[in-house]
Enzyme design. Structure first.
Site, PDB file in Angstrom:
ATOM      1  CB  CYS A  13      -2.021   4.631   4.271  1.00  0.00           C
ATOM      2  SG  CYS A  13      -3.465   3.889   3.482  1.00  0.00           S
ATOM      3  CB  SER A  14       0.032   0.846   6.510  1.00  0.00           C
ATOM      4  OG  SER A  14      -0.979   1.402   7.334  1.00  0.00           O
ATOM      5  CB  CYS A  15      -4.441  -0.830   2.689  1.00  0.00           C
ATOM      6  SG  CYS A  15      -5.156   0.819   2.745  1.00  0.00           S
ATOM      7  CB  CYS A  24      -0.895   0.000   1.236  1.00  0.00           C
ATOM      8  SG  CYS A  24      -1.809   1.546   1.440  1.00  0.00           S
TER       9      CYS A  24
END
Lengths: 223, 204
Positions: B110-112, B107
């Site tokens: 962000c950090s999905c 991602c």
């Protein structure tokens, strides 16, 4: 123009450290996650507002903060922006009185249900899909939010103005560009689109590589 | 739209552990968070939800052709039945590694990450270096994990830019032909389900 979080393709970050394995490297990381989720359960904002609050950290803060420092700093900003806490309370480290939202507090007994209920983003939409799987499409030229200056969007800079092929149709989903700004959910068709790495990065990329992104219909135009 | 220069967080203590402590104290005093609920959230992601969930799905795909077909077609009904639905896993897509195609997930914005199947992401998945580089030079990044792919093997990097979450089903390792489903579950690693590892051959 997008913001500092939009780093896909950037040079200079150095190697990835596969030994940096922990989910919570410090105890306070876990607290920061839990406080963020518990505040989210008050129902005063959605996931897009929450993401955008992290993106709005100044580039200086975004870069120097560790992951969970970004989370809690963005959370503090959101709590003040929504008049849930005052800057004075943050400064003093003391509450000035109980909150009007206290009846919405997430209780321990509700946690399992809230986490397992999730928050699906698929919606009915009046906007019909105009692209088919297999069709070639072009992403729009600019990555930024079309309606809000400096606003939230999920089209990364590196994938702008590129031609790719639709590989999956995901149904219609809430549009973050609207949802992050109180402009409703504005659901529209969402697709996975595959781009050859060479089309994104030039001839130094391997010809056998591709990058696939999930993109909303309004990010795309016909080729 | 709030102005960019208003950053209330700057009045909090500079030391991060104290900063979150201060926030937690104020919010508890205001009746907005229940410390017991925080403990429950942490316990859930520290002890109950993790890569063992994804491993169950992958091992079942290896031994049950109908299940595999469902997972590749529309995994959500079966994942719900298995109790593997939840926050950050509402819309799963499972992509399969084969001798022709290798998949890896990131991602960049962000950090999905698919929480119900893998738990919360490791530090490196959230790092600037991984987010910035794996889309541009995936083979160099995989090499840093000790994984080198054949030049002509197709490589697909999935950038999780929406609420769709991707899980990689690694190839079943050679030498595992006679293993039970439970034994197979134990072979499946977190990194193999993100795509930064493949599973080594099992020695007899």
């Amino acid at each position: 123009m997008t913001r500092v979080h939009d780093m896909g393709g950037r040079f200079g970050d150095g190697p990835v450290d596969p030994q940096d394995n922990a989910t919570f490297a410090q105890d306070w990381h876990a607290r920061a996650l839990a406080v963020t989720l518990a505040c989210g359960a008050l129902g005063q904002w959605n996931i897009d507002v929450s993401r955008h609050s992290r993106e709005r950290l100044s580039p200086k803060d975004y870069t120097r903060f560790s992951y969970y420092e970004k989370w809690m700093s963005a959370l503090a900003d959101l709590l003040v922006e929504h008049d849930i806490l005052s800057v004075e309370e943050l400064r003093e480290g003391q509450a000035e009185g109980p909150s009007a939202l206290a009846d919405k507090m997430l209780k321990a007994a509700q946690v399992a249900n809230v986490l397992s209920a999730g928050g699906p983003s698929e919606r009915e939409s009046t906007i019909k899909p105009t692209f088919q799987v297999g069709e070639y499409v072009k992403t729009r030229k600019r990555a930024g939010n079309e309606n809000v200056e400096g606003g939230h969007t999920r089209l990364p800079n590196y994938a702008t103005g590129a031609v790719g092929q639709v590989v999956l149709y995901h149904g219609s989903h809430v549009l973050p560009d609207a949802s992050a700004h109180g402009l409703g959910e504005a659901p529209e068709p969402l697709y996975a689109v595959a781009f050859s790495s060479q089309s994104l990065w030039g001839k130094t990329a391997n010809t056998a590589d591709e990058v696939i992104l999930d993109l909303w219909q309004s990010y795309l135009e016909p080729v | 739209m709030p102005h960019d220069h208003d950053h209330p967080h700057s009045v909090l203590p500079p030391e991060p552990a104290l900063r979150i402590k201060a926030l937690e104290t104020i919010l508890t005093q205001k009746g907005l968070i229940d410390p017991a609920a925080l403990d429950e959230i942490i316990d859930t992601y520290q002890n109950r939800i993790g890569p063992q969930n994804g491993a169950k799905v992958v091992a079942k795909m290896w031994v049950d052709a109908d299940f595999r077909a469902d997972m590749l077609n529309d995994p959500m009904p079966r994942l719900r039945e298995m109790g593997l639905y939840g926050r950050q896993g509402e819309h799963m897509v499972i992509v399969e590694n084969t001798s022709e195609v290798h998949n890896v997930v990131v991602c960049t914005l962000c950090s999905c990450y698919p929480w119900p199947l893998l738990g919360l992401p490791p530090g490196w998945y959230k790092s600037d270096a991984y987010r910035a580089r794996v889309v541009r030079e995936p083979r160099a990044v995989l090499a840093e994990f000790g994984l080198s792919l054949a030049e002509d093997q197709k490589l697909r990097v999935w950038d999780s830019t929406a609420e769709i979450r991707y899980l990689v089903a690694p190839e079943r390792p050679k030498g595992s032909e006679n293993m039970s489903e439970d034994e197979l579950i134990a072979l499946v690693t977190r990194d193999s389900m993100i795509g930064t590892a493949i599973l080594p051959e099992v020695s007899a």
